[in-house]
Scaffold this active site. Structure first.
Site, mmCIF file in Angstrom:
data_model
loop_
_atom_site.group_PDB
_atom_site.id
_atom_site.type_symbol
_atom_site.label_atom_id
_atom_site.label_comp_id
_atom_site.label_asym_id
_atom_site.label_seq_id
_atom_site.Cartn_x
_atom_site.Cartn_y
_atom_site.Cartn_z
ATOM 1 N N HIS A 94 -9.143 -3.283 68.583
ATOM 2 C CA HIS A 94 -8.568 -2.908 67.346
ATOM 3 C C HIS A 94 -6.547 -3.035 68.051
ATOM 4 O O HIS A 94 -6.028 -2.844 68.864
ATOM 5 C CB HIS A 94 -8.686 -1.605 67.239
ATOM 6 C CG HIS A 94 -10.081 -2.158 66.015
ATOM 7 N ND1 HIS A 94 -10.908 -0.763 65.662
ATOM 8 C CD2 HIS A 94 -10.458 -3.049 65.739
ATOM 9 C CE1 HIS A 94 -11.833 -1.051 65.645
ATOM 10 N NE2 HIS A 94 -12.313 -2.227 65.426
ATOM 11 N N PHE A 95 -5.412 -2.567 66.514
ATOM 12 C CA PHE A 95 -4.081 -3.408 66.546
ATOM 13 C C PHE A 95 -3.448 -2.941 65.757
ATOM 14 O O PHE A 95 -3.775 -3.107 64.054
ATOM 15 C CB PHE A 95 -3.861 -4.226 67.621
ATOM 16 C CG PHE A 95 -4.034 -5.514 66.853
ATOM 17 C CD1 PHE A 95 -2.786 -6.296 65.958
ATOM 18 C CD2 PHE A 95 -5.006 -6.883 67.092
ATOM 19 C CE1 PHE A 95 -3.092 -6.859 64.923
ATOM 20 C CE2 PHE A 95 -5.509 -7.970 66.187
ATOM 21 C CZ PHE A 95 -4.335 -8.597 64.823
ATOM 22 N N GLU A 101 0.883 -4.357 64.029
ATOM 23 C CA GLU A 101 1.693 -4.749 64.800
ATOM 24 C C GLU A 101 2.821 -5.110 63.204
ATOM 25 O O GLU A 101 2.729 -5.404 62.561
ATOM 26 C CB GLU A 101 1.204 -6.046 64.992
ATOM 27 C CG GLU A 101 0.174 -6.624 66.279
ATOM 28 C CD GLU A 101 0.339 -8.255 66.959
ATOM 29 O OE1 GLU A 101 -0.345 -7.828 68.019
ATOM 30 O OE2 GLU A 101 0.133 -8.637 65.731
ATOM 31 N N SER A 161 -0.434 -14.996 65.501
ATOM 32 C CA SER A 161 -0.900 -15.073 64.031
ATOM 33 C C SER A 161 -0.788 -15.499 63.202
ATOM 34 O O SER A 161 0.394 -15.966 62.989
ATOM 35 C CB SER A 161 -1.208 -13.654 63.811
ATOM 36 O OG SER A 161 -2.070 -12.061 64.670
ATOM 37 N N HIS A 192 -12.190 -15.605 62.930
ATOM 38 C CA HIS A 192 -11.958 -14.402 62.388
ATOM 39 C C HIS A 192 -10.465 -14.047 63.635
ATOM 40 O O HIS A 192 -9.893 -13.430 63.655
ATOM 41 C CB HIS A 192 -12.505 -13.453 62.800
ATOM 42 C CG HIS A 192 -12.989 -12.785 63.992
ATOM 43 N ND1 HIS A 192 -13.588 -13.762 64.799
ATOM 44 C CD2 HIS A 192 -12.846 -11.369 64.804
ATOM 45 C CE1 HIS A 192 -13.468 -13.085 66.307
ATOM 46 N NE2 HIS A 192 -13.471 -11.672 66.286
ATOM 47 N N GLY A 193 -10.504 -15.439 63.924
ATOM 48 C CA GLY A 193 -9.335 -14.234 65.489
ATOM 49 C C GLY A 193 -8.747 -16.012 66.384
ATOM 50 O O GLY A 193 -9.682 -17.250 66.065
ATOM 51 N N GLY A 200 -10.555 -15.351 69.455
ATOM 52 C CA GLY A 200 -11.762 -15.632 70.043
ATOM 53 C C GLY A 200 -11.633 -15.277 71.993
ATOM 54 O O GLY A 200 -10.805 -15.977 72.099
#
Length: 397
Positions: A163-164, A166, A309, A326-327, A329
């Site tokens: 979790h972050f 930014e 991102s 979702h990202g 990975g």
């Protein structure tokens, strides 16, 4: 790329990555999921990797059933992002003060607010339905009701792990706020309770993997899980909304002269269940490490803390059940990353980012993740890029 279909499975396993690059244990999990009697299809995202029961980075479409372990223990985990009126020129050379102010406003790790956040005191935060939402807490599983006090104080907190929060710049040097979190401890407790309940049911005793235990339609166990699942997903959404509002208040105070304004917040779950229809069938679609990418729908696909991102728009590809990754990975476990990399490696890989660079976050080092550009390239038929963001501040729990 378009998908590759895995041969020999009972239902189509469509993969938006090269099957040869998928770890053997993850591939076995995909085959295990495909054996479930209720499954109608399985879409595998380019960020796929081993998880509990089901891989992270998979979309599981079932009829009349849902697997709580396939949803994951961080129910409703997801992303939010907003574009601001600030530009790179508005930012100070030293961003450490801003990071500290965010960490003061938004508790991280195991910390929580001393008192529950009152959303009515936050600038511009919609509060309709807030009392009804908390009123429905009385209808969740008895086993976790004693956690209400903690759930109230954790609302509007970041958590730990990946979790972050930014502060990012896009290619036009506009400033964005982006954050990643979910349903905190209350979601975890609900998930673990229902996973345990599912394992006890007679129809799950012969499964190839007990972690794939399901609830089936028209049973009291399914009704109880759906109630708690959708409540936890709503908790996760509210959690991100409050953190975004707290973030905006910090930026208004820190950039008074700039009179900062904010665009429309983009928000998306990536660990959740949705009721959707495909080929005339009403299905329960579980996205575990995947976002919905329906035609024209905005989403967020984050990379690691040192790369960047993407803000994306879905292309509505029904073959993927309108989904995307979702990202980036993970490409190695947290323990592997801690053994392989040092604090110096972390500092080298996060140059130019105001963030923690200590041993406590080495497991989040960029090299522990797949290259985000490769992941994006493999899903060109799932999403189109709206903006590429590069972080300049990263807050980790």
């Amino acid at each position: 790329m378009s998908y590759t279909e895995v041969p020999g499975a009972r239902v189509p396993i469509r993969m938006w990555t090269d099957p040869a690059t998928v770890e053997d244990v993850a591939m076995q999990q995909l085959r295990n999921v495909s054996t479930l009697p209720w499954i109608k299809g399985l879409a595998v995202m380019p960020d796929v990797h081993f998880g509990k029961g089901a891989t992270v980075g998979s979309v599981i479409a079932m009829q009349g059933a849902v697997c709580p372990a396939a949803v994951g223990v961080d129910i409703g985990c997801g992303m939010s992002a907003v574009k601001t009126s600030l530009t790179a020129n508005d930012l100070p050379g030293d961003l450490s003060r801003l990071r500290s102010k965010i960490e003061e406003a938004i508790p991280v790790g195991f910390s929580m607010h001393d008192d529950p956040v009152d959303p009515r005191r936050l600038h511009g935060l919609p509060t309709a339905g807030w009392d009804d939402f908390w009123g429905r807490f009385q209808g969740i599983a008895e086993a976790v009701k004693y956690r209400q006090g903690r759930a109230l104080k954790q609302m509007g907190t970041l958590g730990s792990g990946n979790h972050f929060w930014e502060l990012c710049l896009d290619s036009d040097n506009s400033v964005w706020v982006m954050l990643h979190s979910g349903s905190r401890n209350i979601g975890k407790e609900l998930a673990e309770y229902h996973i345990g309940e599912a394992r006890k049911l007679p129809h799950n005793q012969g499964l190839v993997d007990r972690d794939l235990a399901v609830f089936v339609a028209d049973t009291p166990q399914m009704a109880a899980y759906r109630n708690d699942l959708f409540w936890a997903q709503e908790y996760a959404r509210h959690n991100r909304e409050i953190m975004m509002a707290l973030s905006q208040d910090v930026l208004r105070r820190e950039f008074k002269k700039a009179k900062v304004t904010f665009g429309e917040v983009i928000s998306c779950h990536h660990n959740y269940v949705a009721e959707e229809q495909y080929e005339g069938m009403d299905l329960l679609v579980t996205r575990k490490g995947a976002i919905r990418a329906g035609g024209g729908e905005y989403g967020i696909i984050p990379g690691s803390m040192g790369t960047g991102s993407y803000i994306v728009r879905g292309l509505g590809n029904a073959d993927s059940f309108n989904s995307a990754s979702h990202g980036a990975g993970r490409r190695m476990s947290r323990n592997q990353a801690k053994k392989r990399f040092s604090e110096r490696d972390l500092a080298d890989q996060t140059q130019g980012v105001e963030c923690r660079k200590d041993r406590g976050v080495v497991d989040e080092i960029p090299a522990a993740y797949k290259p985000i550009e490769q992941v994006m390239d493999q899903q060109r038929d799932l999403v189109e890029v709206v903006a590429k963001l590069k972080q300049v501040v990263c807050v980790k729990g």
